[in-house]
Design an enzyme around this catalytic site. Sequence first.
Site, mmCIF file in Angstrom:
data_model
loop_
_atom_site.group_PDB
_atom_site.id
_atom_site.type_symbol
_atom_site.label_atom_id
_atom_site.label_comp_id
_atom_site.label_asym_id
_atom_site.label_seq_id
_atom_site.Cartn_x
_atom_site.Cartn_y
_atom_site.Cartn_z
ATOM 1 N N LYS A 1 0.856 -1.187 0.000
ATOM 2 C CA LYS A 1 0.000 0.000 0.000
ATOM 3 C C LYS A 1 0.891 1.236 0.000
ATOM 4 O O LYS A 1 1.690 1.437 0.921
ATOM 5 C CB LYS A 1 -0.917 -0.001 1.219
ATOM 6 C CG LYS A 1 -1.858 1.207 1.275
ATOM 7 C CD LYS A 1 -2.777 1.119 2.489
ATOM 8 C CE LYS A 1 -3.698 2.317 2.586
ATOM 9 N NZ LYS A 1 -4.586 2.245 3.765
ATOM 10 N N LYS B 1 -2.238 -1.396 -3.649
ATOM 11 C CA LYS B 1 -3.093 -0.215 -3.561
ATOM 12 C C LYS B 1 -2.220 1.036 -3.639
ATOM 13 O O LYS B 1 -1.219 1.122 -2.921
ATOM 14 C CB LYS B 1 -3.868 -0.243 -2.233
ATOM 15 C CG LYS B 1 -4.831 0.920 -2.045
ATOM 16 C CD LYS B 1 -5.556 0.835 -0.706
ATOM 17 C CE LYS B 1 -6.493 2.023 -0.523
ATOM 18 N NZ LYS B 1 -7.179 2.024 0.775
#
Length: 331
Positions: free
Chosen positions: A202, A256
């Site tokens: 992420k 992400k």
Amino acid sequence: MTPTVAPFPTARFRRLRRFDALRRLAGETQLSVDDLIWPVFVTEGRNTRTPIPSMPGVERLSIDLLVEAAHKAADLGIPAICVFPYTDPALKTELCEEAWNPDNLSNRAIRAIKTAVPEIAVMTDVALDPYNINGHDGIVRDGVILNDESVEALVKMSLAQAEAGADILGPSDMMDGRIGAMRAVLEGAGHKDVAILSYAAKYASAYYGPFRDAVGASGALKGDKKTYQMNPANSDEAMRLIQRDLQEGADMVMVKPGQPYLDICHRVKSQFGVPTYAYQVSGEYAMIEAAAANGWIDGEKVMLESLMAFKRAGCDGVLTYFAPRVAALLA
């Protein structure tokens, strides 16, 4: 693989592009409703829906309406939804105690959905930012995000979600060591079948702004998240993070944001061969919607093309706010 291609005119690539049936037969990648996870936002109240201005078409829903949305998702064939809470600011604290309250908004929503629509998989978010008065994914002391203390809180949060009936836990916090700690507690508490879809890679991205509006974290955030979310310049580090989380007990892994990091998705799937997902985040969604609203792009075609790109890069599925619209089109 080394392609073998005859010289022109023996080989004419346009032969297989002449009309739709041939293009479909020669298609290398398929997008299916089975590839979709629908992120949804829940709020307090009854028969309450609150539009999110920075995410046109997306609303916060009270639990009763969220259950209706879950029925809709199941009818469309969407296999999973992911629940994100809009927490009352009065419940946000330095130590984030509301995160593991068995009766917090998120856990009540999980129980309601699993009671009404047991066939749909419910995924959760495991991070402290919806409950943190400082807006961070971990506990803050003197301006420093504390790793080990945050992991202890996240483990309690995970256990509460598993006991509420969650099928998939989605740790999105990026604290070191949290996957192993969660897996050990889940096993010890008898929740051996609860899956972990780790946000293993992420990035500290500028694409998250509308999401923070949606969960009410924008105004609360003090500073940035660069000490725990990844540097957008790094790719090899993502591979080390993926390997670590798999070794600690993650069943699936997430990249992400999504489309700006398709190279990472491809590397993960190629190198590890594990179930690999991407999150088409709020900023990606908002840009497509804004451009479509202005008539600059064909929104429906770009929506489908963007999701096909995830599949082509090697993703097994995508968290996307477009899920219901895409599912209806693919039906």
